[in-house]
Design a protein around this motif. Structure first.
Motif, PDB file in Angstrom:
ATOM      1  N   TYR A 177       0.831  -1.206   0.000  1.00  0.00           N
ATOM      2  CA  TYR A 177       0.000   0.000   0.000  1.00  0.00           C
ATOM      3  C   TYR A 177       0.870   1.262   0.000  1.00  0.00           C
ATOM      4  O   TYR A 177       0.651   2.181  -0.781  1.00  0.00           O
ATOM      5  N   ILE A 178       1.926   1.249   0.838  1.00  0.00           N
ATOM      6  CA  ILE A 178       2.816   2.407   0.928  1.00  0.00           C
ATOM      7  C   ILE A 178       3.496   2.664  -0.417  1.00  0.00           C
ATOM      8  O   ILE A 178       3.547   3.797  -0.901  1.00  0.00           O
ATOM      9  N   TYR A 234       0.985   3.880  -2.931  1.00  0.00           N
ATOM     10  CA  TYR A 234       0.557   5.234  -2.573  1.00  0.00           C
ATOM     11  C   TYR A 234       1.608   6.266  -3.000  1.00  0.00           C
ATOM     12  O   TYR A 234       1.293   7.263  -3.649  1.00  0.00           O
ATOM     13  N   LEU A 267       1.163   9.146  -5.870  1.00  0.00           N
ATOM     14  CA  LEU A 267       1.370  10.544  -5.460  1.00  0.00           C
ATOM     15  C   LEU A 267       2.436  11.208  -6.327  1.00  0.00           C
ATOM     16  O   LEU A 267       2.256  12.317  -6.833  1.00  0.00           O
ATOM     17  N   CYS A 279       1.883  14.415  -8.817  1.00  0.00           N
ATOM     18  CA  CYS A 279       2.686  15.633  -8.644  1.00  0.00           C
ATOM     19  C   CYS A 279       3.449  15.946  -9.933  1.00  0.00           C
ATOM     20  O   CYS A 279       3.481  17.093 -10.392  1.00  0.00           O
ATOM     21  N   VAL A 296       1.101  17.335 -12.644  1.00  0.00           N
ATOM     22  CA  VAL A 296       0.699  18.720 -12.388  1.00  0.00           C
ATOM     23  C   VAL A 296       1.849  19.678 -12.701  1.00  0.00           C
ATOM     24  O   VAL A 296       1.675  20.692 -13.385  1.00  0.00           O
ATOM     25  N   LEU A 297       3.051  19.328 -12.226  1.00  0.00           N
ATOM     26  CA  LEU A 297       4.199  20.209 -12.432  1.00  0.00           C
ATOM     27  C   LEU A 297       4.558  20.324 -13.904  1.00  0.00           C
ATOM     28  O   LEU A 297       4.930  21.398 -14.384  1.00  0.00           O
ATOM     29  N   VAL A 300       2.063  22.772 -15.377  1.00  0.00           N
ATOM     30  CA  VAL A 300       2.362  24.156 -15.002  1.00  0.00           C
ATOM     31  C   VAL A 300       3.620  24.645 -15.723  1.00  0.00           C
ATOM     32  O   VAL A 300       3.677  25.765 -16.230  1.00  0.00           O
ATOM     33  N   THR A 333       3.812  27.881 -18.265  1.00  0.00           N
ATOM     34  CA  THR A 333       4.538  29.111 -17.927  1.00  0.00           C
ATOM     35  C   THR A 333       5.827  29.287 -18.737  1.00  0.00           C
ATOM     36  O   THR A 333       6.370  30.388 -18.786  1.00  0.00           O
ATOM     37  N   GLN A 389       8.227  32.669 -19.220  1.00  0.00           N
ATOM     38  CA  GLN A 389       9.533  32.745 -18.567  1.00  0.00           C
ATOM     39  C   GLN A 389      10.637  33.011 -19.577  1.00  0.00           C
ATOM     40  O   GLN A 389      11.550  33.799 -19.336  1.00  0.00           O
ATOM     41  N   LEU A 401      -6.757  14.048   2.129  1.00  0.00           N
ATOM     42  CA  LEU A 401      -6.126  12.722   2.023  1.00  0.00           C
ATOM     43  C   LEU A 401      -5.848  12.111   3.386  1.00  0.00           C
ATOM     44  O   LEU A 401      -5.269  11.024   3.474  1.00  0.00           O
ATOM     45  N   THR A 444      -6.163   8.470   4.131  1.00  0.00           N
ATOM     46  CA  THR A 444      -5.522   7.505   3.232  1.00  0.00           C
ATOM     47  C   THR A 444      -4.005   7.504   3.385  1.00  0.00           C
ATOM     48  O   THR A 444      -3.348   6.547   2.989  1.00  0.00           O
ATOM     49  N   ILE A 445      -3.427   8.593   3.921  1.00  0.00           N
ATOM     50  CA  ILE A 445      -1.967   8.684   3.981  1.00  0.00           C
ATOM     51  C   ILE A 445      -1.407   7.647   4.953  1.00  0.00           C
ATOM     52  O   ILE A 445      -1.789   7.610   6.114  1.00  0.00           O
ATOM     53  N   PRO A 446      -0.487   6.778   4.467  1.00  0.00           N
ATOM     54  CA  PRO A 446       0.123   5.793   5.356  1.00  0.00           C
ATOM     55  C   PRO A 446       0.942   6.513   6.430  1.00  0.00           C
ATOM     56  O   PRO A 446       1.726   7.411   6.110  1.00  0.00           O
ATOM     57  N   ARG A 466       3.487   5.819   8.220  1.00  0.00           N
ATOM     58  CA  ARG A 466       4.952   5.770   8.222  1.00  0.00           C
ATOM     59  C   ARG A 466       5.579   6.738   7.225  1.00  0.00           C
ATOM     60  O   ARG A 466       6.724   7.152   7.382  1.00  0.00           O
ATOM     61  N   ILE A 467       4.886   7.061   6.159  1.00  0.00           N
ATOM     62  CA  ILE A 467       5.501   7.965   5.173  1.00  0.00           C
ATOM     63  C   ILE A 467       4.767   9.312   5.126  1.00  0.00           C
ATOM     64  O   ILE A 467       4.826  10.027   4.146  1.00  0.00           O
ATOM     65  N   VAL A 509       4.944  12.415   2.312  1.00  0.00           N
ATOM     66  CA  VAL A 509       3.759  12.821   1.553  1.00  0.00           C
ATOM     67  C   VAL A 509       3.499  14.314   1.755  1.00  0.00           C
ATOM     68  O   VAL A 509       3.242  15.047   0.798  1.00  0.00           O
ATOM     69  N   ALA A 566       6.010  16.325  -0.192  1.00  0.00           N
ATOM     70  CA  ALA A 566       5.762  16.270  -1.637  1.00  0.00           C
ATOM     71  C   ALA A 566       4.628  17.221  -2.017  1.00  0.00           C
ATOM     72  O   ALA A 566       4.716  17.955  -3.019  1.00  0.00           O
ATOM     73  N   ILE A 567       3.570  17.225  -1.209  1.00  0.00           N
ATOM     74  CA  ILE A 567       2.424  18.081  -1.539  1.00  0.00           C
ATOM     75  C   ILE A 567       2.784  19.564  -1.362  1.00  0.00           C
ATOM     76  O   ILE A 567       2.449  20.407  -2.193  1.00  0.00           O
ATOM     77  N   LEU A 620       4.970  20.659  -4.200  1.00  0.00           N
ATOM     78  CA  LEU A 620       4.191  20.839  -5.430  1.00  0.00           C
ATOM     79  C   LEU A 620       3.675  22.273  -5.523  1.00  0.00           C
ATOM     80  O   LEU A 620       3.860  22.953  -6.534  1.00  0.00           O
ATOM     81  N   ILE A 638       6.456  24.961  -5.902  1.00  0.00           N
ATOM     82  CA  ILE A 638       7.019  25.049  -7.255  1.00  0.00           C
ATOM     83  C   ILE A 638       6.026  25.752  -8.189  1.00  0.00           C
ATOM     84  O   ILE A 638       6.419  26.582  -9.012  1.00  0.00           O
ATOM     85  N   VAL A 639       4.744  25.434  -8.038  1.00  0.00           N
ATOM     86  CA  VAL A 639       3.731  26.126  -8.846  1.00  0.00           C
ATOM     87  C   VAL A 639       3.835  27.644  -8.620  1.00  0.00           C
ATOM     88  O   VAL A 639       3.873  28.447  -9.551  1.00  0.00           O
ATOM     89  N   GLN A 645       6.998  29.058 -10.242  1.00  0.00           N
ATOM     90  CA  GLN A 645       6.899  29.115 -11.706  1.00  0.00           C
ATOM     91  C   GLN A 645       5.994  30.265 -12.147  1.00  0.00           C
ATOM     92  O   GLN A 645       6.296  30.977 -13.101  1.00  0.00           O
ATOM     93  N   VAL A 646       4.884  30.440 -11.432  1.00  0.00           N
ATOM     94  CA  VAL A 646       3.951  31.507 -11.799  1.00  0.00           C
ATOM     95  C   VAL A 646       4.594  32.878 -11.574  1.00  0.00           C
ATOM     96  O   VAL A 646       4.474  33.783 -12.400  1.00  0.00           O
TER      97      VAL A 646
END
Lengths: 206, 227
Positions: free
Chosen positions: A6-7, A10, A14, A18, A21-22, A25, A29, A33, B82, B85-87, B89-90, B94, B97-98, B101, B104-105, B108-109
């Motif tokens: 699962y880990i 997951y 994820l 990510c 999406v990046l 974007v 852009t 730039q 989330l 749902t997020i495990p 241990r990690i 997570v 990472a979020i 994300l 960086i958006v 960039q903008v």
């Protein structure tokens, strides 16, 4: 085992989301730039050629002013930027030469402008640098850059190049003051300017 | 009001105060917590690095504040959605990472549409990723609370950070250049700009003075509550 699976799943999902999406974007852009970065080059060239313009102008307008006032001359491995003398009669004719190299912390890009006979420096502008603000970053200050105006591109021994020197001695026709506390940056800037000068002088002078 | 909250959860409770039943689930208390009682900068002393670095001018402070508000709100929202749902241990990975994300958006903008500002803020937009405030809210609040209140919490904490940045930025710009947002306030005829305030030491003086001031005011209240 099931928990581990699962880990792994997951984190994989994820990471994929990510990344997607990046990428989106980034794609969206990127053209803006790139236009901004190009405009910075144009600003550097316009500034070093003393073309009057407003630094706050948007990228497109800067590009337009650049198109009207600057002519690109391609040489073998070197592009020079010449001021088109039609519109701004009060601006002295000059040629901008790009230089770049490694600074203390990252790349440095800039332009140096010369009189049409390539004997005198008209100005200096930096487009990009990563030097320490207040120390090496002072290369962009008026005080440092202004020193170069009117300096000779060759030394007393007729060898092309300028010298950026520490200390308080009287400066010769091709010498300027280094930045206190930024010896390394000063030396590196001297090297990259001289490399550009040598290239342009040996290519143009017999 | 302040006394009550603190008497209930005790000064040692710190950042997790917002996640307990005492404050959780109540919008007003969550907002008050982020802005005043548990302000990330002047109470928790988090996010100091960027608060010192980008506050040379008010405009920079405002943009940085807005970026942090955006990042905290969005990361709190997603992490809260989330959260079941997020495990476990990690979970930190997570969260990072979020957060990364959205940072960086943001970066960039800014680079695409606010180029000059992006150059002035330099690496500090990217460094929002490591801003303890964002991570702290994700870990202490969003993981245990529903989405809506998590966004409120993010906004309150982001605003608490942004206001301090704006105060310091306005003070440093005024003292250092005699202007606010580029408009001259203190005429150069009688005010000599103190450039020290623009340089790094000025940031330490301004932030130190602000935290000391708040601590002096709050210190009295905490002692009373302790008795």
């Amino acid at each position: 085992m099931k928990a581990n699976l699962y880990i792994v799943t997951y984190s994989f999902v994820l990471a994929m989301v990510c990344a997607l999406v990046l990428t989106g974007v980034g794609r969206f852009t990127a053209p803006y730039q790139e236009a901004n970065e190009a405009a910075d080059r144009f600003r550097g060239i316009l500034e070093v050629l003393s073309v009057p313009f407003d630094r706050a102008d948007p990228a497109e307008q800067v590009r337009e002013i650049y198109r009207r006032n600057v002519r690109e001359i391609e040489h073998a491995e070197l592009t020079l930027y010449e001021l088109v003398p039609t519109e701004h009669i009060d601006v002295e004719p000059a040629v901008a030469v790009p230089f770049s190299g490694q600074g203390l912390w990252g790349p440095i890009h800039g332009f140096i402008s010369l009189s049409p006979d390539l004997s005198t420096i008209r100005g200096l502008a930096f487009v990009y640098h990563e030097e320490t603000p207040g120390l090496g970053g002072e290369i962009v200050s008026e005080n440092f850059r202004r020193q170069f105006e009117g300096k000779s591109t060759v030394g007393p021994d007729e060898r092309p190049g300028i010298r950026i020197l520490p200390g308080t001695d009287e400066r010769g026709p091709n010498e300027v003051d280094a930045i206190t506390g930024a010896t390394m940056t000063s030396e590196k800037v001297e090297d990259m300017i001289n490399e550009a000068l040598r290239e342009v002088l040996t290519e143009h002078l017999p | 009001m302040t006394n009550q909250t603190q008497a209930g959860c005790g000064p040692a409770c710190g950042p997790s105060c917002g996640s307990t039943g005492l404050c959780g689930g109540k919008g007003f208390l969550t907002v008050k917590d982020g802005l005043l009682t548990n302000n990330p900068v002047w109470v928790q002393i988090l996010g100091i690095c960027s608060a010192l670095a980008v506050t040379t001018r008010l405009e920079n402070s405002l943009v940085m504040g807005a970026a942090v508000i955006f990042v905290i709100c969005m990361s709190n929202l997603i992490i809260s959605l989330l959260r079941n749902t997020i495990p476990h241990r990690i979970r930190i990975i997570v969260e990072v990472a979020i957060i990364a994300l959205f940072v960086i958006v943001c970066d960039q903008v800014l680079k695409a549409f606010y180029w000059e500002m992006s150059k002035q803020l330099g690496p500090y937009v990217g460094l929002i990723i490591t801003n303890c405030i964002v991570m702290g809210r994700a870990e202490a609040f969003a993981l245990q609370n529903p989405p809506l209140i998590s966004v409120v919490d993010g906004a309150a904490n982001g605003l608490g950070y942004a206001i301090i940045l704006a105060v310091i930025g306005a003070f440093r710009e005024l003292a250092g250049t005699g202007a606010i947002l580029g408009h001259v306030i203190l005429s150069p005829e009688w005010y000599t700009p103190n450039q020290l305030m623009i340089l790094a030491p000025g940031a330490f003086f301004a932030l130190g003075a602000l935290i000391a001031l708040v601590a002096a005011v709050r210190g009295g209240q905490e002692q009373e509550a302790g008795r």
